[in-house]
Write a protein that holds these residues in place. Sequence first.
Motif, PDB file in Angstrom:
ATOM      1  N   VAL A 172     -17.811  14.024  53.121  1.00 54.99           N
ATOM      2  CA  VAL A 172     -16.390  14.184  53.465  1.00 54.99           C
ATOM      3  C   VAL A 172     -15.498  13.850  52.262  1.00 54.99           C
TER       4      VAL A 172
ATOM      5  N   ALA B 245     -12.497  16.211  51.884  1.00 60.78           N
ATOM      6  CA  ALA B 245     -11.431  15.935  52.859  1.00 60.78           C
ATOM      7  C   ALA B 245     -10.647  14.690  52.457  1.00 60.78           C
TER       8      ALA B 245
ATOM      9  N   GLU C 172     -13.283  16.732  60.799  1.00 60.43           N
ATOM     10  CA  GLU C 172     -13.405  15.882  59.606  1.00 60.43           C
ATOM     11  C   GLU C 172     -13.402  14.402  59.991  1.00 60.43           C
TER      12      GLU C 172
END
Length: 802
Positions: free
Chosen positions: A73, A76, A91
């Motif tokens: 992640v 993100a 996410e």
Amino acid sequence: MIYPQDFEQKTGFDKIRRLVAEKCLSPLGEERVEEMTFSADFRRIAEQLDQTNEFVRILKGDKEFPAAYFFDVRYALRRIRPEGTYLDEKELFDLKRSLQTIRQIVSFFHTEKGDEPAYPALGALAGRTPVFPQIIAAIEALLDKFGKMKDSASPALLQIRREITATVSSISRSLQSILRAAQADGIVDKDVTPAMRDGRLMIPVAPAFKRKIRGIVHDESASGKTVFIEPEAVVEANNRIRELEGDERREIVRILTDFTHSLRPHTPQLLHSYEFMADIDFIRAKALFAEQINAIRPEMEDKQQADWIRAIHPLLYLSHSKQKKSVEPLDILLGGDHRLLLISGPNAGGKSVCLKTVGLLQYMLQCGMLIPVYERSRTGLFAGIFIDIGDEQSIENDLSTYSSHLIHMKFFLKNCNEKTLILIDEFGSGTEPRIGGAIAEALLKRFNDKGSFGVVTTHYQNLKHFAQDTPGIVNGAMLYDRHLMQPLFRLAIGHPGSSFAIEIARKTGLPDDVIADASQTVGEDYIHLDKYLQDIVRDKRYWETKRQQVHRQEKKLEELTNRYEQDLQEMAGQRKEMLRQAKEEAQRILAEANVKIEHTIREIKEAQAGKEQTKRARKALDEFKAAVLTDANKKPKPAPAALADKEIRVGDKVRLKGQTSVGHVLKVQNKQITVAFGVAKSCVEAERLAKLSREAVREEARKNTFPYGRLADEMRDRKLRFKMELDVRGMRGDEALQAVVYYIDDAILVGASPVRILHGTGSGALRQLIRDYLRGVEGIARFHDEQVQLGGAGITVVALEA
């Protein structure tokens, strides 16, 4: 320093990198695999090897390692740096699950204060990693177990969803009422139910009846046989649902934006945690690959050396494993007076594979990977690895094969030093052999003068002579089986190897006159030199086999001695324990007897020695005595000797009862017998010994006869392959004699007798040459002509000593 740029392609490390990447759980680990580079930093490499070795232990252990959710992640987290941006639900869900995995991994390596860490290297890596229980808890308050926003995430969201639910229920009731009426009128079939179109509930109707229901036609089926009508009564309610759904999305975005705003300050620490996850994914992939190729963490020192035992090329091992074939391991020694190893031997005999194995394993080691070698191997580090292998001619750059080799040699000379590992295949080839050999010798001298380490393969005789006479350089040979005419792929260090050019040419079917002309052209001296090399290799193999036999016998003798000593110690301990128990029992019986006697005397005195009372007291005492004797008889007694009817004498073979070891009687003194078990002597009571018959002694000797295991299998295979007859007809004298030498050696080794040598009659020169050789061979009892009807003087029958 690594040279050239395509080093990984030349050694096969690019394939290793690809195989490791396939074992990663996420792009996090795959990036680490791509970033994996060669290093000469001892502490860094040692740390990487320790981490991978510890993870191999984890994989072999019973405790399951947490590896469920390895999500990347990082993109993100970097995207939300500007204000007003937010993480979406997916996410956020991935963030929560991966943070949980990171926390579980850190907990896995956590050690309580004062406890010894089970995985110190990985524990140190985990100890520097932050975990975020508050963030995980906050996300769990927002998302359900499926990653969707909970109703309780905010009061406004709860109110919106309740209103949506109530409105949908109202629409459903209205539609059901309209649908039942339409079914009663025959407008709609009985089995029809409301359908969802564009998020709105509608009634499916046949086109012929679409005007029978008041409402808006929104859609029709692909076949055109059904239209979907939204009744007037629910249009407003459906519009209201659309509005509420918009409110719901806006509220969810607001919740996500607020949460992301609170998360934003922790972004650097979160990214750091994901770097830890990347490291773990990478280490795990290396450990899985190490398991696949049976790699270990060898002993490593901060100096230049390579003392490898049973090293294996990993790619060759994987390829052969799929084909259910084995790989011949290599023993490599670079260090001390053996810095440069010059390998010679036949084509396709494994020289290049040996060179690539050295380059690949050293590169893997210095990339922090475990390598497939034996446990007692010792490794070192090199500041640079240079390789020259393969054909690199280039039409575009106007380079021939030899020119490209010379360019590499120029770089080697300029940059090599005492911390460099040099790998050169087919040294000096590609040009006129004489000048090529001379240039190669001059280069080899300079590499040696600079103290460089390396492996060089060649066919040139001048390089073999130079290596034999020059400190720092050692010859090595790839072994070849002359009888089967095939390479053995074994490396023997200490002597040069033969190219077996004549033998290979003859095996491929080249005409004899061509081979004879070639032999005459190079001269008898050259041919004899090659034969001497073959003899040296053969003798080395023979004595290496003998050395292994002696080593195994010594090891077996040592194990037997240790076992005898352990048995003797156990017997001495048991003897002491039995004596102690016997003394305690005797003291108990004596104490009870004394108490009983005193009690009886007291009774007699108190009764004033009445006749009847005295008799009763004596009877009670006799009963006590009988009880004591009965109890004593119940105690286990040592079993009589197995051959009690036979007296044990000096020289007899005996063994301890319950044991398998056979001993030799040295001395008999009353019931004490001195016995030798191998080199250990012991004084044993006769009752504890069992005398053995001659048949039993022979059976034990047969069981303990050496060799066992792999050597026995090899000897069995040799015996199965051995032919009792050798045909040398048509060979020249020196060729026939060499074949006879090998044949007789093998016959003595496998114990085959008698054997026959077919040499023909002819002029009798070949027969005489062979018999002159046989007269000087130890182990031959006699030799003679075969019977006339079976070949007579054309065959020599050789009988070996028993």
